[in-house]
Design a protein around this motif. Structure first.
Motif, short mmCIF file in Angstrom:
data_model
loop_
_atom_site.label_atom_id
_atom_site.label_comp_id
_atom_site.label_asym_id
_atom_site.label_seq_id
_atom_site.Cartn_x
_atom_site.Cartn_y
_atom_site.Cartn_z
N TRP A 49 0.83 -1.22 0.00
CA TRP A 49 0.00 0.00 0.00
C TRP A 49 0.86 1.26 0.00
O TRP A 49 1.96 1.27 0.54
CB TRP A 49 -0.91 0.02 1.24
N LYS A 50 0.29 2.31 -0.55
CA LYS A 50 0.97 3.61 -0.65
C LYS A 50 1.41 4.15 0.71
O LYS A 50 2.44 4.79 0.83
CB LYS A 50 0.02 4.64 -1.28
N ASP A 51 0.59 3.90 1.74
CA ASP A 51 0.96 4.47 3.04
C ASP A 51 2.13 3.73 3.69
O ASP A 51 2.66 4.18 4.70
CB ASP A 51 -0.26 4.58 3.99
N HIS A 52 2.54 2.62 3.10
CA HIS A 52 3.77 1.98 3.58
C HIS A 52 4.96 2.88 3.24
O HIS A 52 5.94 2.94 3.97
CB HIS A 52 3.96 0.60 2.97
N TYR A 53 4.83 3.58 2.13
CA TYR A 53 5.89 4.52 1.72
C TYR A 53 5.73 5.86 2.46
O TYR A 53 6.68 6.39 3.01
CB TYR A 53 5.85 4.77 0.21
N SER A 54 4.48 6.37 2.50
CA SER A 54 4.26 7.72 3.04
C SER A 54 4.24 7.76 4.58
O SER A 54 4.61 8.77 5.16
CB SER A 54 2.95 8.30 2.49
N THR A 55 3.85 6.70 5.22
CA THR A 55 3.72 6.72 6.69
C THR A 55 4.69 5.78 7.40
O THR A 55 5.40 6.17 8.31
CB THR A 55 2.27 6.32 7.10
N VAL A 56 4.72 4.50 6.97
CA VAL A 56 5.55 3.51 7.67
C VAL A 56 7.04 3.76 7.46
O VAL A 56 7.81 3.78 8.42
CB VAL A 56 5.18 2.07 7.20
N PHE A 57 7.42 3.98 6.21
CA PHE A 57 8.84 4.17 5.87
C PHE A 57 9.49 5.33 6.65
O PHE A 57 10.56 5.15 7.26
CB PHE A 57 8.96 4.33 4.35
N PRO A 58 8.86 6.52 6.69
CA PRO A 58 9.48 7.61 7.46
C PRO A 58 9.64 7.27 8.95
O PRO A 58 10.63 7.63 9.56
CB PRO A 58 8.50 8.78 7.28
N LEU A 59 8.66 6.57 9.52
CA LEU A 59 8.75 6.20 10.93
C LEU A 59 9.87 5.19 11.17
O LEU A 59 10.61 5.28 12.14
CB LEU A 59 7.41 5.65 11.43
N LEU A 60 10.00 4.23 10.27
CA LEU A 60 11.08 3.25 10.41
C LEU A 60 12.43 3.95 10.34
O LEU A 60 13.34 3.68 11.12
CB LEU A 60 10.97 2.17 9.33
N LYS A 61 12.55 4.90 9.39
CA LYS A 61 13.81 5.63 9.24
C LYS A 61 14.11 6.46 10.50
O LYS A 61 15.24 6.51 10.96
CB LYS A 61 13.74 6.57 8.02
N LYS A 62 13.09 7.07 11.04
CA LYS A 62 13.22 7.91 12.24
C LYS A 62 13.87 7.12 13.39
O LYS A 62 14.67 7.65 14.14
CB LYS A 62 11.84 8.43 12.65
N TYR A 63 13.52 5.84 13.49
CA TYR A 63 14.04 5.01 14.59
C TYR A 63 15.16 4.07 14.14
O TYR A 63 15.59 3.20 14.90
CB TYR A 63 12.88 4.23 15.24
N GLY A 64 15.59 4.21 12.89
CA GLY A 64 16.69 3.38 12.40
C GLY A 64 16.34 1.91 12.30
O GLY A 64 17.19 1.04 12.52
N LEU A 65 15.08 1.61 11.97
CA LEU A 65 14.65 0.22 11.89
C LEU A 65 14.43 -0.22 10.45
O LEU A 65 14.17 0.58 9.57
CB LEU A 65 13.34 0.04 12.67
#
Ligand code: ZN
Length: 202
Positions: A49-65
């Motif tokens: 889904w698109k929100d995996h890029y727009s929402t999940v990805f930024p959060l994962l990057k924020k926490y280095g996961l």
């Protein structure tokens, strides 16, 4: 699952000292050492889904996961799905991109020739775009049987995942790597309670 709740769950995992790895890393560690620390967790996201890029990805990057994303290969670029540039950007950032079939059918309920095509061609399409091996398959809706497991193996995958509740992994326990159970979090659950229930938290 709201972004706020997802972020608080990420923070909880980090605070509890969990090690987050991708599914590809998980199998590599297991193969190398035959052992996985019980505080190791894998986050997976299905369908692309698109929100995996727009929402999940930024959060994962924020926490280095890092996490594993199961992509429906035939849906890439259409309406609410991610496109190839987004998927490639996530891959370049260390995200693990794996197969979730071509068109997301219940593989045990359609013509077997079509099931085989879904399993094989999705791998091919993804590998052509990702320029690397796609070695894990997620059964759409968690539907599989012995014949489907065999097709997944023959297509060259090293492992496959289902979801809890669907066959619940009880079928074909001897093929553990091809019936890995996942626990679905949809937003109503309390992660700490789930972790206790699954016995990876005291
Ligand atoms: Zn799915």
């Amino acid at each position: 699952m709201t972004p706020e709740k997802f972020e608080s769950q990420i923070q909880w995992l980090i605070n509890q000292g969990f090690t987050v790895v991708t599914l590809k890393e998980y199998f590599a560690i297991k193969k190398k050492s035959g052992f996985i620390n019980e505080r190791t967790i894998v986050l997976t996201f299905d369908d692309g889904w698109k929100d995996h890029y727009s929402t999940v990805f930024p959060l994962l990057k924020k926490y280095g996961l890092k996490a594993t994303f199961f992509i429906v290969a035939g849906s890439v670029g259409s309406s609410s799905y991610m496109d190839w540039p987004q998927i490639l950007e996530m891959q370049a950032a260390g995200m693990d991109m794996e197969s979730h079939s071509l068109t997301h059918p219940k593989l045990t309920t359609i013509d077997r020739k079509q099931s085989l095509k879904e399993i094989k061609e999705s791998k091919q399409v993804l590998e052509d775009h990702l320029k690397g091996p796609v070695s894990i398959f997620a059964y759409p809706f968690g539907y599989y049987d012995q014949q489907i497991i065999q097709m997944v193996k023959d297509a060259g995958y090293d492992a496959a995942v289902t979801v809890s509740g669907m066959n619940a992994g009880y079928l074909m326990r001897k093929d553990k790597a091809f019936t890995c159970i996942r626990y679905a979090l949809e937003g109503r659950e309390d992660l700490e309670t789930v972790a206790r229930l699954k016995r990876f938290y005291p």
